[in-house]
Design a protein around this motif. Structure first.
Motif: not given
Length: 390
Positions: A10-12, A32-39
């Motif tokens: 939801c945050a993404l 971009i930070a939200e996308l990279v964080l899980p990886i």
């Protein structure tokens, strides 16, 4: 953990929508930070979990109703930064009752060396298999997860509880039956009785050679000696998961086992060796009990054998083989209601029958000839002292 993943999603999505409508470069950096964080979290999680060594420790045996701690032990060479919750799924499988229960544990993050004690307090006896189904490590945000290899299965033998009991003898103990009673079920040293015959093997006593038969068969045949001892008392344990269409609860079944083992122990204490019989693998097995160690060894070995589906099977086999002719005293112990055959047998031999039941709210005793039939509520089994006349 699904909730945390949903919140992160939801945050993404919210960030993407704000970026779409605003075009703000700071919002772009946040997305971009939200996308990279899980990886990043997943990569760190895998690296950190390579440092972990884990194990589980359980006592080999315990007594029903007592605590049997299970200790999870984790070792790591470095403090973890990405690892959050460790989720462990444990399956408890009781071989005696054929019952399976699952428990889920959530342990906090592993840092250096830690021990986690889980209290396992089985209410009834039996062989408990403790199976670690899966171990899943989540990151600190609960977004990513990595599975660890499950631990080796552990086995705990839960022994029956002791019942407060006194045996009151109304007659002098018989010990062995008067006269020579031959037991065809086992070998012995009595050469006057033949247990079996087989071909001669080096080291056999030449006195055991059956010369007449050896001459006819043109090969040496030896006689294996039988056993002339036979105790007059039998404790017949006749447990089952059901009585007819009625399912017996575990408390009844475990209570009957508690009573049977304690009764056998009390017989030993008054110097009365005996046999214990129960159904194992669809056959009625007999166990000679002369000492407390022998009794405990027999109980320990039989805790993993699955119970019969129905009560009354041991009594049916006992009557089918006419074992009542070999024993002058029978102690019959069953969970639930008495089978109908017990009332007929009570008229034919000296019998003490005990039923551990949840259907009664008080002890009920009936005399039938020289026999006594006792129904004990499972709720009073461990609450009162019981006096049994034999």
């Amino acid at each position: 953990m699904k909730r945390y993943r949903a919140m992160y999603a939801c945050a993404l999505i919210s960030g993407l929508l704000l970026l779409f409508f605003s075009g703000n470069r700071y919002m772009f950096a946040l997305v971009i930070a939200e996308l990279v964080l899980p990886i990043l979290l997943y990569s760190m999680l895998r690296i950190e979990l390579r440092q972990i060594v884990y194990d589980v420790h359980v006592a080999s045996s315990c007594t029903a109703g007592e605590k049997c701690p299970i200790t999870f032990e984790f070792h790591s060479k470095m403090p973890f930064m990405a690892t959050g919750i460790v989720q462990v799924e444990i399956e408890f499988r009781n071989s005696l009752y054929g019952r399976t229960m699952t428990q889920e544990l959530r342990l906090p993050s592993v840092h250096a060396k830690k021990h986690y004690d889980i209290v396992f307090a089985p209410d009834v006896c039996g062989e408990e298999h403790i199976i670690c189904k899966q171990i899943v490590c989540y990151d600190v945000f609960g977004v990513c997860s990595v599975r660890l290899k499950p631990l080796t299965e552990q086995v705990v033998v839960v022994m029956p509880r002791t019942v407060s009991m006194q045996i009151l003898e109304e007659r002098a103990p018989g010990g062995q039956l008067d006269g020579r009673q031959f037991d065809y079920t086992k070998k012995g040293n009595d050469r006057s009785e033949v247990y079996d015959m087989r071909e001669y093997q080096p080291g056999d006593d030449v006195r055991s050679i059956h010369w007449k038969l050896s001459g006819k068969l043109d090969t040496l045949i030896v006689k294996e000696a039988g056993n002339s001892t036979h105790y007059d008392t039998l404790v017949l344990y006749d447990a089952g998961k059901c009585h007819g269409d009625q399912v017996c609860n575990e408390e009844e079944i475990g209570g009957a086992m508690d009573f049977a083992v304690t009764f056998s122990q009390k017989l030993i204490e008054i110097n009365r060796p005996h046999y214990v019989a129960m159904v194992a693998h669809d056959k009625l097995g007999f166990y000679e009990v002369e000492s407390l160690n022998g009794l405990l060894r027999t109980v320990y070995q039989n805790m993993g054998i699955a119970l019969p589906e129905q009560t009354g099977g041991a009594l049916a086999q006992f009557l089918l083989e006419h074992y009542e002719k070999k024993f002058s005293k029978l102690i019959y112990i069953v969970n639930g209601a008495f089978p109908d055959a017990i009332y007929r047998l009570a008229q034919e031999m000296e019998l003490t029958a005990i039923s551990i039941t949840s259907e009664k709210d008080a002890v009920h005793t009936v005399e039938r000839g020289n026999s006594t039939l006792i129904e004990i509520p499972v709720s009073e089994l461990h609450e009162k002292e019981h006096f049994i006349h034999i």
